[in-house]
Motif scaffolding. Structure first.
Motif, PDB file in Angstrom:
ATOM      1  N   ARG A  28       7.910 -31.094 -21.521  1.00 27.79           N
ATOM      2  CA  ARG A  28       8.099 -32.228 -20.624  1.00 27.79           C
ATOM      3  C   ARG A  28       8.708 -31.789 -19.300  1.00 27.79           C
ATOM      4  O   ARG A  28       8.356 -32.264 -18.235  1.00 27.79           O
ATOM      5  CB  ARG A  28       9.062 -33.242 -21.259  1.00 27.79           C
ATOM      6  N   ASP A  34       6.668 -32.284  -9.439  1.00 23.27           N
ATOM      7  CA  ASP A  34       5.912 -33.211  -8.615  1.00 23.27           C
ATOM      8  C   ASP A  34       4.512 -32.718  -8.259  1.00 23.27           C
ATOM      9  O   ASP A  34       3.742 -33.442  -7.677  1.00 23.27           O
ATOM     10  CB  ASP A  34       6.678 -33.484  -7.319  1.00 23.27           C
TER      11      ASP A  34
ATOM     12  N   ASP B 231      14.850 -13.905 -18.125  1.00 25.25           N
ATOM     13  CA  ASP B 231      15.730 -14.082 -19.274  1.00 25.25           C
ATOM     14  C   ASP B 231      15.001 -14.361 -20.575  1.00 25.25           C
ATOM     15  O   ASP B 231      15.593 -14.271 -21.628  1.00 25.25           O
ATOM     16  CB  ASP B 231      16.801 -15.138 -18.996  1.00 25.25           C
ATOM     17  N   THR B 232      13.734 -14.643 -20.500  1.00 25.02           N
ATOM     18  CA  THR B 232      13.059 -14.901 -21.766  1.00 25.02           C
ATOM     19  C   THR B 232      12.316 -13.667 -22.280  1.00 25.02           C
ATOM     20  O   THR B 232      11.642 -13.730 -23.279  1.00 25.02           O
ATOM     21  CB  THR B 232      12.055 -16.045 -21.609  1.00 25.02           C
ATOM     22  N   ALA B 250      26.763 -15.481 -25.054  1.00 28.59           N
ATOM     23  CA  ALA B 250      25.886 -16.183 -25.996  1.00 28.59           C
ATOM     24  C   ALA B 250      24.511 -16.427 -25.388  1.00 28.59           C
ATOM     25  O   ALA B 250      23.652 -17.009 -26.014  1.00 28.59           O
ATOM     26  CB  ALA B 250      26.519 -17.519 -26.390  1.00 28.59           C
ATOM     27  N   GLY B 251      24.331 -15.998 -24.134  1.00 31.43           N
ATOM     28  CA  GLY B 251      23.001 -16.089 -23.542  1.00 31.43           C
ATOM     29  C   GLY B 251      22.747 -17.344 -22.738  1.00 31.43           C
ATOM     30  O   GLY B 251      21.623 -17.634 -22.383  1.00 31.43           O
ATOM     31  N   ARG B 489      12.489 -37.271 -21.952  1.00 31.94           N
ATOM     32  CA  ARG B 489      12.813 -36.403 -23.083  1.00 31.94           C
ATOM     33  C   ARG B 489      11.828 -36.569 -24.227  1.00 31.94           C
ATOM     34  O   ARG B 489      11.896 -35.830 -25.211  1.00 31.94           O
ATOM     35  CB  ARG B 489      14.233 -36.686 -23.562  1.00 31.94           C
ATOM     36  N   ASN B 490      10.940 -37.508 -24.069  1.00 32.38           N
ATOM     37  CA  ASN B 490       9.926 -37.750 -25.086  1.00 32.38           C
ATOM     38  C   ASN B 490      10.517 -37.901 -26.469  1.00 32.38           C
ATOM     39  O   ASN B 490       9.975 -37.423 -27.441  1.00 32.38           O
ATOM     40  CB  ASN B 490       8.891 -36.618 -25.092  1.00 32.38           C
ATOM     41  N   ASP B 491      11.665 -38.517 -26.531  1.00 33.66           N
ATOM     42  CA  ASP B 491      12.290 -38.732 -27.825  1.00 33.66           C
ATOM     43  C   ASP B 491      12.331 -40.241 -28.070  1.00 33.66           C
ATOM     44  O   ASP B 491      13.336 -40.896 -27.860  1.00 33.66           O
ATOM     45  CB  ASP B 491      13.702 -38.132 -27.814  1.00 33.66           C
ATOM     46  N   TRP B 530       5.080 -45.731 -25.538  1.00 34.84           N
ATOM     47  CA  TRP B 530       5.078 -44.299 -25.843  1.00 34.84           C
ATOM     48  C   TRP B 530       4.800 -44.070 -27.311  1.00 34.84           C
ATOM     49  O   TRP B 530       4.279 -43.042 -27.705  1.00 34.84           O
ATOM     50  CB  TRP B 530       6.410 -43.668 -25.459  1.00 34.84           C
ATOM     51  N   GLU B 569      -0.790 -52.137 -18.539  1.00 36.31           N
ATOM     52  CA  GLU B 569      -1.060 -50.828 -19.138  1.00 36.31           C
ATOM     53  C   GLU B 569      -1.368 -50.951 -20.620  1.00 36.31           C
ATOM     54  O   GLU B 569      -2.305 -50.340 -21.129  1.00 36.31           O
ATOM     55  CB  GLU B 569       0.143 -49.900 -18.965  1.00 36.31           C
ATOM     56  N   TYR B 572      -4.725 -52.364 -21.058  1.00 37.15           N
ATOM     57  CA  TYR B 572      -5.719 -51.373 -20.652  1.00 37.15           C
ATOM     58  C   TYR B 572      -6.048 -50.428 -21.803  1.00 37.15           C
ATOM     59  O   TYR B 572      -7.196 -50.112 -22.067  1.00 37.15           O
ATOM     60  CB  TYR B 572      -5.160 -50.585 -19.461  1.00 37.15           C
ATOM     61  N   TYR B 573      -5.006 -49.991 -22.490  1.00 35.26           N
ATOM     62  CA  TYR B 573      -5.234 -49.009 -23.553  1.00 35.26           C
ATOM     63  C   TYR B 573      -5.634 -49.624 -24.882  1.00 35.26           C
ATOM     64  O   TYR B 573      -6.270 -48.968 -25.701  1.00 35.26           O
ATOM     65  CB  TYR B 573      -3.987 -48.143 -23.745  1.00 35.26           C
ATOM     66  N   ARG B 610       1.993 -47.463  -5.215  1.00 37.58           N
ATOM     67  CA  ARG B 610       1.662 -47.103  -6.582  1.00 37.58           C
ATOM     68  C   ARG B 610       0.882 -48.220  -7.276  1.00 37.58           C
ATOM     69  O   ARG B 610      -0.111 -47.972  -7.968  1.00 37.58           O
ATOM     70  CB  ARG B 610       2.941 -46.823  -7.359  1.00 37.58           C
ATOM     71  N   ASP B 651       6.321 -35.897  -3.785  1.00 39.02           N
ATOM     72  CA  ASP B 651       5.726 -36.961  -4.572  1.00 39.02           C
ATOM     73  C   ASP B 651       4.785 -37.787  -3.691  1.00 39.02           C
ATOM     74  O   ASP B 651       3.675 -38.122  -4.088  1.00 39.02           O
ATOM     75  CB  ASP B 651       6.837 -37.844  -5.157  1.00 39.02           C
TER      76      ASP B 651
END
Lengths: 181, 771
Positions: A28, A34, B231-232, B250-251, B489-491, B530, B569, B572-573, B610, B651
């Motif tokens: 995410r 953007d 770092d990865t 600890a990174g 956060r998609n939670d 969501w 919306e 629409y879906y 928008r 944006d």
């Protein structure tokens, strides 16, 4: 003995599942930018916690460890692709995600879905070659580390790697599956 | 192309065999002679790809074992001639060099970075380097230049400092003098922190004192610069164990807190002394838990100043304070009850105690600072942020404002035994700051994690407070967090949990404002969408609509439009695209009505653009293309206006490109093919300008190329074959240029190139014949 030796792998797989949410968050964040397209490093998706989890689990057999590492890499890439698709569905505009192939001074980009398609195809023909690519490329492990984590001799890792990248390059060059945004 | 597993596997094995023991052509031919034709062909293809892939997929990787040492450096890098090696760091060698381009005399330190440790071409590296180059402070050695040697070794050119490390310089000095030079170094660190740059590798050997007694910090931000990129990849990072905080070991990503820790270690080393105050100061700065350290380097400096003036230092009583804090944290309910009881028992006793405490001078100062902090926090979070957000071109200012507010609010929140009104105030401030940092749907700084953390902090502050104000604030915080959980956060589960909590608090029928309920149902509808519970989402949006007062108050209007948009919306879906049109229209109409009476509002302008784009692109899909054109034209006009006001607004830039593209397509669809094509051409020109501003940006190159190709596709679709061939020719040339520059040997470029060539082959030879 048989059951005992499988347990750690199952346990690690379970823990890996628990990292899904976190991986989604990473994905995410990558998409939160953007731009019309997002550019990521291949290792952006190498989820630290998941990898440390696997590397630190000493009870894992070598084969399991290699398998799980590759699984982790693949899962993270798929999650990102999935997120891109979802973002596209929800807002009718999906950003393109390009990843950077490490190079010298030139920046080389490949569409993440194309890369995934190529790796999936390679996996069909040779699981082992695909495994080496995941380790070296997606997880950023060195030849020696890859050898250590998979139990495949260093020399073989090197040879597989060279052949695999030629194969991928040839596959992507053929390009019939490739998408242009 | 169909591939058989047997053939692929055999070809891979043969290629590896040839790699392992190369054969001459004859022997190779003999080896392959026994293989089927398909295998032979694949081996040939793979061998050809091998040549290319050396460039595309190099064998040497970041941090690979192969690159453990440096090849001897060239005699000259850029305008500088190397004189002698002056050090070998964790990142590579350091050389003294002199400018020899005749412009002027300049001694510099050239630092070579082990190849592969960093991708100098990376945009992040370049951006960070620019920030560092602008970090000008008398005590910070400047970053002058950087580049890559012909053998691909990245290097950085830095101001050369002729001096000795601070620990060496401190040896002959008296204690007070030692503290003085230390403070000079700390000042420089504080300066950098105020510009959001952390050093990340502070140690005595990075802090030099020259002959004039001036302090210079070396390698500022360099460790971070490299780490960001690397770092990865499992590297051993440039950091020094003795001075690294537990968090760093600890990174974790380096923070100002890690610099503070390192300063504490350095202070302890420089002042090996029995002075208990200095000891306490150093110990406070290098407390293992970041929360136990000074709030900032400024606070450390302030304490050292007090030490110099022989005033009591804050570090000592701090241990007591922290214990009290921890006690409060453990027994929050009990403590609050006690505080409330005490307050009720009589203000007089409280005031008397307070005066007694304030008799102490240090405390007086602290009290004054506290009042300052409280006022500043309120001003910043209540007024400044809200005002700034509605103005264009304020991204940078907002960013700094949020930093300042955060600093004050954290101090407020950390105050021991904070009374209820203060906690409420701090929580409200944190909520506002969180909105500015990352509330989805309004202009924000994109700092999702920081926003989330602040909402958590705010919730903890109001937790247990009683009263109407606290209840309503808690609900608002929960709603904000739910939105963050849904969008950023998609939670969704966490969002629904937050909403369930908010719902309980909304329960008492007596005094929950209708509008707050409406906001709750809006967030609920978002989370349900969501979750793909469209039926529920439709219901929630309608419930929200039922609670929203229909008046001309800005927030109400925005909520009204948002609820309509959510409703559209979901339809629409889940139901039908066509049925989504009326609510999309309404969502736009509500905003336009407001604008009539309140013109000039930038946030509104963006929302309208928008809404127009959402409506216009929906109409283009299944309605009257003429209407789609009209709506999209209006959307374009607005986004262009927003962009003109703030050219940094990425944006808005994206919105312009998207709406222009949609408009061009809709025009072509409506029969105005020429106009449509003209608009897409202009859009392409805009991308070209965008590219010209940063001609090395591969993303912009690609954007530009893809747009040109898109134009060609459109021209083909509407039978403009000759034009299409000209466009494709342009695309072909562009691809060649990009490829020649070596900036974008993109693999996806190949596919674009391939498509262009294919279409040209099919369409353009014939077109040529007709001319």
């Amino acid at each position: 003995m048989e059951t005992r030796s499988r347990e750690p792998a199952r346990e690690a797989e379970r823990l890996l599942t628990q990292c899904y949410d976190d991986m989604r968050r990473v994905a995410r964040r990558i998409l939160a930018g953007d731009g019309m397209a997002a550019q990521i490093q291949p290792t952006d998706l190498a989820h630290d916690a998941a990898i440390r989890l696997i590397l630190s689990n000493e009870e894992l057999s070598i084969e399991d460890r290699g398998h799980l590492l590759a699984l982790a890499a693949r899962t993270m890439r798929r999650i990102l692709i999935d997120e891109v698709r979802k973002a596209g569905a929800a807002k009718r505009r999906a950003p393109t995600v390009l990843t950077e192939w490490p190079g010298g001074s030139a920046t080389t980009l490949v569409d993440l879905s194309d890369l995934d398609a190529a790796l999936t195809a390679l996996q069909v023909y040779s699981e082992r070659h695909a495994l080496i690519v995941e380790m070296r490329f997606t997880l950023g492990l060195t030849v020696e580390e890859t050898a250590k984590q998979t139990g495949i001799p260093e020399r073989t890792v090197k040879r597989h790697w060279q052949a695999a990248r030629a194969w991928l390059h040839d596959y992507l060059k053929a390009g019939e599956h490739v998408s242009v945004a | 192309m169909s591939r058989s597993p047997e053939v692929e596997q055999r070809a891979l094995a043969l290629v590896e065999q040839l790699l392992d023991s190369p054969l001459d052509d004859q022997a190779e031919a003999a080896l392959l002679a026994h293989e089927p034709k398909a295998v032979q062909d694949r081996v040939t293809a793979l061998k050809a790809a091998m040549q290319d892939s050396e460039i595309v997929l190099p064998t040497q990787f970041p941090g690979g074992l192969i690159t453990s040492d440096l090849s001897p450096p060239p005699e000259q890098v850029g305008a500088f001639r190397l004189v002698r090696r002056i050090g070998m760091g964790g990142m590579g060698g350091v050389w003294l060099a002199e400018r020899n381009d005749g412009l002027y005399d300049q001694k510099v330190a050239v630092k070579f970075i082990r190849p592969g440790l960093v991708n100098l071409a990376g945009a992040a590296f370049r951006a960070e380097r620019q920030i560092l180059a602008r970090l000008e402070h008398p005590s910070i050695a400047r970053l002058i230049d950087g580049g890559i040697t012909p053998d691909h070794t990245p290097y950085l050119v830095m101001e050369y400092v002729d001096g000795v490390p601070i620990d060496e310089a401190a040896e002959p000095l008296a204690l007070k003098e030692r503290v003085r030079i230390f403070v000079m170094a700390a000042d420089a660190v504080q300066f950098a922190h105020s510009r959001l740059v952390v050093h990340a590798d502070l140690k005595p050997s990075n802090i030099f004192v020259d002959r004039q007694g001036r302090v210079k910090l070396l390698d500022f931000g360099i460790a971070r610069l490299i780490e960001d990129d690397a770092d990865t990849t499992g590297l051993v990072l440039p950091m020094t164990r003795d001075f690294a905080s537990p968090q760093r070991l600890a990174g974790h990503t380096p923070t100002t807190g890690d610099d503070l820790f390192a300063l504490g270690c350095i202070l302890a080393e420089l002042t090996r002394t029995a002075d208990p105050d200095l000891k306490a100061i150093a110990e406070n700065a290098r407390a293992p838990e970041e929360a136990d350290r000074y709030g900032s380097v400024a606070a450390l400096i302030a304490d050292l100043d007090r030490w110099s003036d022989q005033l009591p230092v804050a570090a000592r009583p701090a241990t007591l304070r922290y214990r009290a804090d921890k006690f409060i944290a453990r027994h929050r309910m009990g403590v609050i009850a006690t505080c409330v009881a005490l307050a009720m028992l009589g203000g007089l006793a409280g005031i008397a105690t307070r005066n007694a405490l304030m008799a102490d001078r240090a405390n007086q100062e602290a009290q004054a600072r506290f009042v300052d902090a409280r006022g500043a926090a309120k001003l910043v979070s209540d007024e400044l942020l809200a005002q700034l957000a509605s103005r264009p071109g304020t991204f940078a200012v907002r960013s700094r404002t949020v930093q300042a507010a955060q600093f004050y609010l954290d101090r407020l929140a950390a105050s021991p035994k904070a009374p209820a009104d203060l906690r409420l105030e701090a929580a409200q401030g944190l909520q506002r700051v969180a909105e500015a940092q990352g509330k989805p749907g309004v202009p924000n700084l994109g700092l999702t994690q920081a926003a989330y953390d602040n909402l958590g902090k705010a919730l903890r502050l109001v937790d247990g407070l009683v009263g109407e104000q606290a209840r309503l604030l808690t609900i608002r915080i929960l709603l904000d967090r739910a939105r963050l959980n849904s969008f950023a956060r998609n939670d969704v589960q966490a969002a629904l949990a937050d909403l369930a909590r908010a719902d309980k608090l909304l329960e008492p029928a007596k005094g929950s404002p209708d509008f707050l309920r409406a906001q709750y149902f809006i967030e609920l509808s978002v989370a349900q969408q969501w979750n793909s519970d469209y039926a529920e989402a439709i219901r929630s949006a309608r419930t929200a609509l039922s609670y929203i007062p229909r008046d001309a108050i800005r927030d109400h209007v925005i909520a009204h439009s948002t609820a309509l948009d959510l409703y559209a919306e979901a339809i629409y879906y889940s139901i039908s695209e066509k049925q989504s049109l009326p609510p999309y229209r309404d969502a736009l109409a509500v905003l336009l009505a407001y604008e009539k009476t309140h013109p000039g509002d930038q946030i509104m302008n963006r929302r309208i653009a928008r809404a127009q784009w959402a409506l216009g692109s929906s109409i283009a899909g299944f309605g009257d293309p003429r209407e789609a054109v009209a709506v999209l034209t209006e959307s374009s006009r607005r986004t262009k206006e927003i962009l003109a006001a703030d050219p940094d607004d990425e944006d808005a830039r994206r919105m312009v490109r998207i709406s222009e593209n949609a408009r061009g397509q809709a025009l072509a669809q409506a029969g105005e093919v020429d106009t449509g094509i003209a608009i897409i051409r202009a859009n392409i020109a805009e991308r070209k300008t965008h590219l010209d501003r940063r001609p090395d940006d591969p993303m912009r190159m690609r954007d530009y190329m893809v747009a040109i190709k898109g134009l060609g596709d459109l021209q083909i679709q509407y039978g403009r074959r000759a034009e299409a061939c000209a466009t494709y020719e342009q695309a072909r040339q562009l691809i060649a240029v990009i490829r020649a520059r070596g900036k974008l040997t993109a693999l996806d470029l190949m596919s674009a190139s391939k498509q262009v060539e294919e279409v040209r082959a099919k369409q353009c030879t014939a077109a040529m014949a007709t001319i």
